[in-house]
Design an enzyme around this catalytic site. Structure first.
Site, short mmCIF file in Angstrom:
data_model
loop_
_atom_site.label_atom_id
_atom_site.label_comp_id
_atom_site.label_asym_id
_atom_site.label_seq_id
_atom_site.Cartn_x
_atom_site.Cartn_y
_atom_site.Cartn_z
N PRO A 16 -33.88 -5.74 -17.85
CA PRO A 16 -33.28 -5.28 -16.59
C PRO A 16 -31.76 -5.21 -16.75
O PRO A 16 -31.16 -6.16 -17.24
CB PRO A 16 -33.67 -6.39 -15.60
CG PRO A 16 -33.97 -7.59 -16.43
CD PRO A 16 -34.43 -7.09 -17.77
N MET A 18 -28.36 -3.87 -14.49
CA MET A 18 -27.80 -3.25 -13.29
C MET A 18 -27.06 -1.98 -13.66
O MET A 18 -26.28 -1.99 -14.62
CB MET A 18 -26.79 -4.18 -12.59
CG MET A 18 -27.38 -5.44 -11.99
SD MET A 18 -28.61 -5.13 -10.72
CE MET A 18 -27.60 -4.53 -9.40
N GLN A 69 -37.65 -6.65 -11.10
CA GLN A 69 -36.93 -7.92 -11.14
C GLN A 69 -36.30 -8.20 -9.79
O GLN A 69 -35.61 -7.35 -9.22
CB GLN A 69 -35.83 -7.93 -12.20
CG GLN A 69 -35.23 -9.34 -12.27
CD GLN A 69 -34.04 -9.49 -13.17
OE1 GLN A 69 -33.02 -8.84 -12.97
NE2 GLN A 69 -34.14 -10.34 -14.18
N CYS A 99 -28.61 -14.43 -14.45
CA CYS A 99 -27.35 -13.74 -14.15
C CYS A 99 -26.31 -14.73 -13.67
O CYS A 99 -26.56 -15.49 -12.73
CB CYS A 99 -27.59 -12.66 -13.10
SG CYS A 99 -26.06 -11.82 -12.66
N LYS A 137 -37.02 -14.78 -16.10
CA LYS A 137 -36.04 -14.48 -17.15
C LYS A 137 -34.88 -15.44 -16.96
O LYS A 137 -34.29 -15.51 -15.87
CB LYS A 137 -35.57 -13.02 -17.03
CG LYS A 137 -34.52 -12.62 -18.06
CD LYS A 137 -34.31 -11.10 -18.05
CE LYS A 137 -33.27 -10.65 -19.06
NZ LYS A 137 -31.90 -10.86 -18.59
N ASN A 209 -34.74 -12.77 -25.99
CA ASN A 209 -33.79 -11.72 -25.60
C ASN A 209 -32.39 -12.12 -26.09
O ASN A 209 -32.06 -13.29 -26.14
CB ASN A 209 -33.80 -11.57 -24.07
CG ASN A 209 -32.64 -10.74 -23.54
OD1 ASN A 209 -31.81 -11.23 -22.79
ND2 ASN A 209 -32.55 -9.48 -23.93
N GLY A 210 -31.60 -11.10 -26.42
CA GLY A 210 -30.20 -11.32 -26.76
C GLY A 210 -29.86 -10.87 -28.17
O GLY A 210 -30.37 -11.42 -29.15
#
Ligand SMILES: Cc1cc2nc3c(=O)[nH]c(=O)nc-3n(C[C@H](O)[C@H](O)[C@H](O)COP(=O)(O)O)c2cc1C
Length: 339
Positions: A16, A18, A69, A99, A137, A209-210
């Site tokens: 996800p 933005m 999400q 976030c 997440k 992730n990352g």
């Protein structure tokens, strides 16, 4: 090529993001891969409940498998948001616990929730009453709660509600002093802790992730985790993932960029009829030929043309003229050398 386990619904996904993973970019990525799991941008629970649902939630049926999400810190609102998402046809409802932005912190959700696993347990418990597939997440830690035992306790606590899928951004977040962008780059990646989660919770689906930038890198992580989620590298180099259907999912499918763009043209026409400005869709095509012969010219023609608000789909065709046929017809695995 390293050996990868049989694919599961979370083997490969697009993160996800933005402003980036709107429905138009997702449709583009669906042309790149039939199987990759797609995620929406984060939608705040109250916006979903009180806002313009069609604008926030509408998607193309081809986007499945597709996850919504949400951002939430309140079980009742999260339940309602999940219920709405399910009614709209989403395959999964994901809670954002990663976030670190100030705005999100002010709302008491996002990464700051990592400090309160019990609250996340209550939120996800409520979500699970509304949605069959609920996932979380999160980060490997925040601020000074950044030891593996904190991470393990977080996962263990949330899993008590029956959540089985954890998507772990392999760096901690500093809630003060770093911007969201810095929080995606400054704290070091600690993949070992994500691998260890999988060892300690073998029954859970652990998605890493990352910092994963290539299909080969993703395949290597799949030796240690159940899935890999790709963020920036999907947006910046969408074509890098064109081999996914074949290499990761074992499909007999290797699309060319000509096929991908040809699928986008009727999609663009249909959206223009609905009043969507061309630039909202075509901006996502700007990176499609990055690094390929003609790629710079394609990008220039398209980005300059998009400044004209009356531009139509023929602009995309015109930009394509910059690309040699060999590049347009190239399929993953067979690169055409850049000039
Ligand atoms: C522009 C941008 C927007 C993002 N928005 C979200 C978001 O809405 N929700 C979320 O959980 N993560 C968001 N992220 C974080 C990504 O999902 C991902 O965790 C992060 O970029 C690390 O993965 P990567 O190194 O593959 O990019 C965003 C990242 C970027 C670059």
């Amino acid at each position: 090529m390293p050996h990868a386990p049989p694919p599961n619904p979370h083997t490969l996904s697009i993160a996800p993001m933005m402003d980036w993973t709107d429905r138009h970019f997702r449709y583009l990525m669906r042309q790149v891969s039939r199987k990759v799991r797609l995620y929406t941008e984060m939608v705040v629970d109250r916006a979903l409940i009180h806002g313009d649902r069609a604008r926030l939630l509408a998607f193309h049926p081809e986007e499945h498998p597709l996850a919504l999400q949400i951002g939430s810190s309140d079980p009742d609102l999260a339940f309602e948001a999940a219920r709405i998402g399910v009614a709209w046809g989403y395959d999964e409802i994901n809670l954002n616990v990663g976030c670190p932005s100030n705005r999100v912190q002010e709302g008491g959700f996002g990464a700051c929730l990592m400090a309160d696993p019990e609250r996340v347990r209550e939120i996800t418990r409520a979500m699970r009453e509304a949605a069959p597939v609920v996932t979380v997440k999160h980060r490997i830690g925040i601020d000074h709660l950044d030891e593996y035992r904190h991470l393990a306790r977080f996962v263990e606590t949330v899993a008590e509600t029956g959540v089985t899928v954890f998507i772990v951004h392999a760096r901690k977040a500093w809630l003060q002093g770093l911007s969201p962008k810095e929080n995606r780059a400054v704290p070091p990646l600690r993949y070992g802790e994500v691998y260890r989660l999988k060892q300690d919770f073998p029954e859970l689906t652990i998605v890493l992730n990352g910092g994963v930038r290539t299909l080969d890198a993703a395949m290597a992580h799949l030796e240690h985790t159940d899935g890999v989620m790709i963020g920036r590298a999907a947006y910046e180099t969408p074509w890098a993932w064109a081999g996914a259907d074949q290499q990761v999912f074992g499909l007999d499918r290797a699309p060319s960029r000509r096929e991908v763009v040809m699928a986008m043209l009727p999609y663009i026409e249909a959206r223009l009829m609905e009043g969507v400005p061309l630039r909202r869709i075509a901006r996502h095509l700007l990176n499609l030929f990055k690094g390929a012969p003609g790629g710079r010219r394609f990008r220039r023609v398209l980005s300059e043309g998009l400044l004209d608000p009356t531009a139509g789909p023929e602009l995309v065709q015109r930009a394509l003229e910059a690309i040699p046929d060999a590049v347009l017809d190239e399929r993953p695995g067979k690169a055409v050398a850049a000039r």
